[in-house]
Design a protein around this motif. Sequence first.
Motif, PDB file in Angstrom:
ATOM      1  N   GLN A 148     -48.564 -13.033 -43.616  1.00  0.00           N
ATOM      2  CA  GLN A 148     -48.031 -12.745 -42.288  1.00  0.00           C
ATOM      3  C   GLN A 148     -47.747 -14.075 -41.602  1.00  0.00           C
ATOM      4  OE1 GLN A 148     -51.428 -10.453 -40.897  1.00  0.00           O
ATOM      5  NE2 GLN A 148     -50.277  -8.550 -41.130  1.00  0.00           N
ATOM      6  N   GLU A 149     -46.503 -14.252 -41.128  1.00  0.00           N
ATOM      7  CA  GLU A 149     -46.084 -15.529 -40.553  1.00  0.00           C
ATOM      8  C   GLU A 149     -45.392 -15.308 -39.208  1.00  0.00           C
ATOM      9  OE1 GLU A 149     -44.730 -18.105 -44.372  1.00  0.00           O
ATOM     10  OE2 GLU A 149     -43.687 -16.190 -44.116  1.00  0.00           O
ATOM     11  N   TRP A 150     -45.766 -16.134 -38.252  1.00  0.00           N
ATOM     12  CA  TRP A 150     -45.149 -16.097 -36.926  1.00  0.00           C
ATOM     13  C   TRP A 150     -44.528 -17.449 -36.628  1.00  0.00           C
ATOM     14  CZ3 TRP A 150     -49.806 -13.943 -38.144  1.00  0.00           C
ATOM     15  CH2 TRP A 150     -50.046 -12.609 -37.799  1.00  0.00           C
ATOM     16  N   ALA A 151     -43.303 -17.452 -36.121  1.00  0.00           N
ATOM     17  CA  ALA A 151     -42.655 -18.702 -35.711  1.00  0.00           C
ATOM     18  C   ALA A 151     -42.775 -18.857 -34.208  1.00  0.00           C
ATOM     19  CB  ALA A 151     -41.184 -18.694 -36.117  1.00  0.00           C
ATOM     20  N   ALA A 152     -42.823 -20.099 -33.747  1.00  0.00           N
ATOM     21  CA  ALA A 152     -42.792 -20.373 -32.315  1.00  0.00           C
ATOM     22  C   ALA A 152     -41.470 -19.884 -31.730  1.00  0.00           C
ATOM     23  CB  ALA A 152     -42.971 -21.869 -32.073  1.00  0.00           C
ATOM     24  N   ALA A 153     -41.422 -19.753 -30.420  1.00  0.00           N
ATOM     25  CA  ALA A 153     -40.196 -19.323 -29.754  1.00  0.00           C
ATOM     26  C   ALA A 153     -39.060 -20.299 -30.050  1.00  0.00           C
ATOM     27  CB  ALA A 153     -40.432 -19.218 -28.249  1.00  0.00           C
ATOM     28  N   ASP A 154     -37.819 -19.804 -29.972  1.00  0.00           N
ATOM     29  CA  ASP A 154     -36.666 -20.615 -30.347  1.00  0.00           C
ATOM     30  C   ASP A 154     -36.571 -21.926 -29.571  1.00  0.00           C
ATOM     31  OD1 ASP A 154     -35.923 -18.820 -32.241  1.00  0.00           O
ATOM     32  OD2 ASP A 154     -34.039 -18.206 -31.284  1.00  0.00           O
ATOM     33  N   ASP A 155     -36.889 -21.900 -28.264  1.00  0.00           N
ATOM     34  CA  ASP A 155     -36.770 -23.138 -27.502  1.00  0.00           C
ATOM     35  C   ASP A 155     -37.779 -24.181 -27.965  1.00  0.00           C
ATOM     36  OD1 ASP A 155     -38.839 -21.531 -26.470  1.00  0.00           O
ATOM     37  OD2 ASP A 155     -38.768 -22.540 -24.531  1.00  0.00           O
ATOM     38  N   VAL A 156     -38.947 -23.728 -28.418  1.00  0.00           N
ATOM     39  CA  VAL A 156     -39.955 -24.641 -28.956  1.00  0.00           C
ATOM     40  C   VAL A 156     -39.483 -25.192 -30.301  1.00  0.00           C
ATOM     41  CG1 VAL A 156     -42.330 -24.852 -29.781  1.00  0.00           C
ATOM     42  CG2 VAL A 156     -41.828 -23.471 -27.758  1.00  0.00           C
ATOM     43  N   LEU A 157     -38.949 -24.313 -31.146  1.00  0.00           N
ATOM     44  CA  LEU A 157     -38.443 -24.748 -32.449  1.00  0.00           C
ATOM     45  C   LEU A 157     -37.327 -25.776 -32.287  1.00  0.00           C
ATOM     46  CD1 LEU A 157     -38.284 -21.364 -34.397  1.00  0.00           C
ATOM     47  CD2 LEU A 157     -39.976 -23.178 -34.672  1.00  0.00           C
ATOM     48  N   GLU A 158     -36.432 -25.536 -31.358  1.00  0.00           N
ATOM     49  CA  GLU A 158     -35.308 -26.453 -31.168  1.00  0.00           C
ATOM     50  C   GLU A 158     -35.767 -27.798 -30.621  1.00  0.00           C
ATOM     51  OE1 GLU A 158     -32.732 -24.107 -28.781  1.00  0.00           O
ATOM     52  OE2 GLU A 158     -31.999 -22.916 -30.490  1.00  0.00           O
ATOM     53  N   ARG A 159     -36.838 -27.790 -29.848  1.00  0.00           N
ATOM     54  CA  ARG A 159     -37.392 -29.056 -29.359  1.00  0.00           C
ATOM     55  C   ARG A 159     -38.023 -29.845 -30.505  1.00  0.00           C
ATOM     56  NH1 ARG A 159     -40.476 -27.078 -25.768  1.00  0.00           N
ATOM     57  NH2 ARG A 159     -42.582 -27.545 -26.484  1.00  0.00           N
ATOM     58  N   ALA A 160     -38.615 -29.129 -31.456  1.00  0.00           N
ATOM     59  CA  ALA A 160     -39.246 -29.791 -32.600  1.00  0.00           C
ATOM     60  C   ALA A 160     -38.207 -30.312 -33.585  1.00  0.00           C
ATOM     61  CB  ALA A 160     -40.196 -28.827 -33.311  1.00  0.00           C
ATOM     62  N   HIS A 161     -37.139 -29.542 -33.791  1.00  0.00           N
ATOM     63  CA  HIS A 161     -36.083 -29.921 -34.747  1.00  0.00           C
ATOM     64  C   HIS A 161     -34.911 -28.970 -34.516  1.00  0.00           C
ATOM     65  CE1 HIS A 161     -33.781 -30.839 -38.256  1.00  0.00           C
ATOM     66  NE2 HIS A 161     -34.744 -31.416 -38.931  1.00  0.00           N
ATOM     67  N   PRO A 162     -33.705 -29.485 -34.274  1.00  0.00           N
ATOM     68  CA  PRO A 162     -32.564 -28.618 -33.983  1.00  0.00           C
ATOM     69  C   PRO A 162     -32.257 -27.613 -35.085  1.00  0.00           C
ATOM     70  CG  PRO A 162     -32.043 -30.898 -33.470  1.00  0.00           C
ATOM     71  CD  PRO A 162     -33.360 -30.910 -34.190  1.00  0.00           C
ATOM     72  N   ALA A 163     -32.677 -27.901 -36.322  1.00  0.00           N
ATOM     73  CA  ALA A 163     -32.312 -27.027 -37.446  1.00  0.00           C
ATOM     74  C   ALA A 163     -33.246 -25.836 -37.628  1.00  0.00           C
ATOM     75  CB  ALA A 163     -32.268 -27.841 -38.745  1.00  0.00           C
ATOM     76  N   ILE A 233     -45.221 -25.097 -34.857  1.00  0.00           N
ATOM     77  CA  ILE A 233     -43.984 -24.345 -35.054  1.00  0.00           C
ATOM     78  C   ILE A 233     -44.203 -23.033 -35.807  1.00  0.00           C
ATOM     79  CG2 ILE A 233     -42.526 -26.397 -34.979  1.00  0.00           C
ATOM     80  CD1 ILE A 233     -42.387 -26.247 -38.070  1.00  0.00           C
ATOM     81  N   MET A 234     -45.337 -22.884 -36.481  1.00  0.00           N
ATOM     82  CA  MET A 234     -45.589 -21.663 -37.244  1.00  0.00           C
ATOM     83  C   MET A 234     -47.082 -21.442 -37.388  1.00  0.00           C
ATOM     84  SD  MET A 234     -44.641 -20.618 -41.165  1.00  0.00           S
ATOM     85  CE  MET A 234     -46.363 -20.715 -41.676  1.00  0.00           C
ATOM     86  N   ALA A 235     -47.488 -20.190 -37.315  1.00  0.00           N
ATOM     87  CA  ALA A 235     -48.871 -19.810 -37.599  1.00  0.00           C
ATOM     88  C   ALA A 235     -48.838 -18.666 -38.602  1.00  0.00           C
ATOM     89  CB  ALA A 235     -49.593 -19.385 -36.321  1.00  0.00           C
ATOM     90  N   ALA A 236     -49.837 -18.616 -39.475  1.00  0.00           N
ATOM     91  CA  ALA A 236     -49.811 -17.610 -40.532  1.00  0.00           C
ATOM     92  C   ALA A 236     -51.207 -17.135 -40.882  1.00  0.00           C
ATOM     93  CB  ALA A 236     -49.131 -18.179 -41.783  1.00  0.00           C
ATOM     94  N   LYS A 237     -51.245 -15.926 -41.435  1.00  0.00           N
ATOM     95  CA  LYS A 237     -52.446 -15.391 -42.046  1.00  0.00           C
ATOM     96  C   LYS A 237     -52.068 -14.959 -43.460  1.00  0.00           C
ATOM     97  CE  LYS A 237     -54.567 -13.442 -37.852  1.00  0.00           C
ATOM     98  NZ  LYS A 237     -55.051 -12.183 -37.219  1.00  0.00           N
ATOM     99  N   HIS A 238     -52.824 -15.425 -44.438  1.00  0.00           N
ATOM    100  CA  HIS A 238     -52.578 -15.070 -45.832  1.00  0.00           C
ATOM    101  C   HIS A 238     -53.828 -14.380 -46.383  1.00  0.00           C
ATOM    102  CE1 HIS A 238     -49.155 -17.711 -45.409  1.00  0.00           C
ATOM    103  NE2 HIS A 238     -49.914 -18.788 -45.285  1.00  0.00           N
TER     104      HIS A 238
END
Length: 253
Positions: A148-163, A233-238
């Motif tokens: 199970q994987e969650w990504a940060a919100a888009d504005d946070v992701l874009e601040r970390a790396h535009p891609a 940028i991402m949190a997960a549970k495996h």
Amino acid sequence: MAVSGSASDPQRRPVVVLYERIADAIHDGTYPPGSTLPSEPRLATELGVSRPALREALLLLQEDGLLTVRRGVGRTVNDQPPRRGFEQIQPLEEQLSAGGAPLRVRALLRTVEEPTDFTTQHLHAPARAELRFWESLLTGDGAAALSQEWAAADDVLERAHPAFAGALRTAGSAERISMLAVLAGASRGVPLTAHSGVTATSLGQRRGAQLDRPADTPAVLITQVVRAGDIPIMAAKHMLPTGAPALSVVQSG
């Protein structure tokens, strides 16, 4: 043959940028395994850098196992150059496949949800934020694991790396790739770091049903937080039940 490279970040050390340009050229086949690099004067001219900076970068590449100095020949690319530091953060399917049959990723759910206690804690997500959530089943040779994987919100992701945000949007309907695989693939030139926690547990009713195992099956729960710089940028549970492929754990001190 000249080595191409994107504009460098002015806040990063020139030697680090130069290291990455040459490492990129090695990994993309510009300098294939076994090939010999141009002489220092020629390479410095091709790259438009000073020889002292180039020499320092080449020494770092040697220390990291990408290059070997051969007397009378020069610097040659090793037959199996190791991945660089940020590339060593591997998606779970790659880690579990090491030394065995490849695991396949099968999407169970691809959606957007509001923050949970877990994502609020690890991604610092504000209330009502929209977070991508991917749930996947990893299967191979009868073994299975749940991710199970969650990504940060888009504005946070874009601040970390535009891609990052764009890569996840493009791969949103992909059913055979994990979120970490997408982010790692888009992280070119941006070092990723991660920390994980490991807990002994049992599958429980819902996860047992997903993995077709009894609810009381012993399992290992791995929580993971991936960062680009200081931005999560991402949190997960495996969830790895008994019988899942072995996962190596390395402790650093």
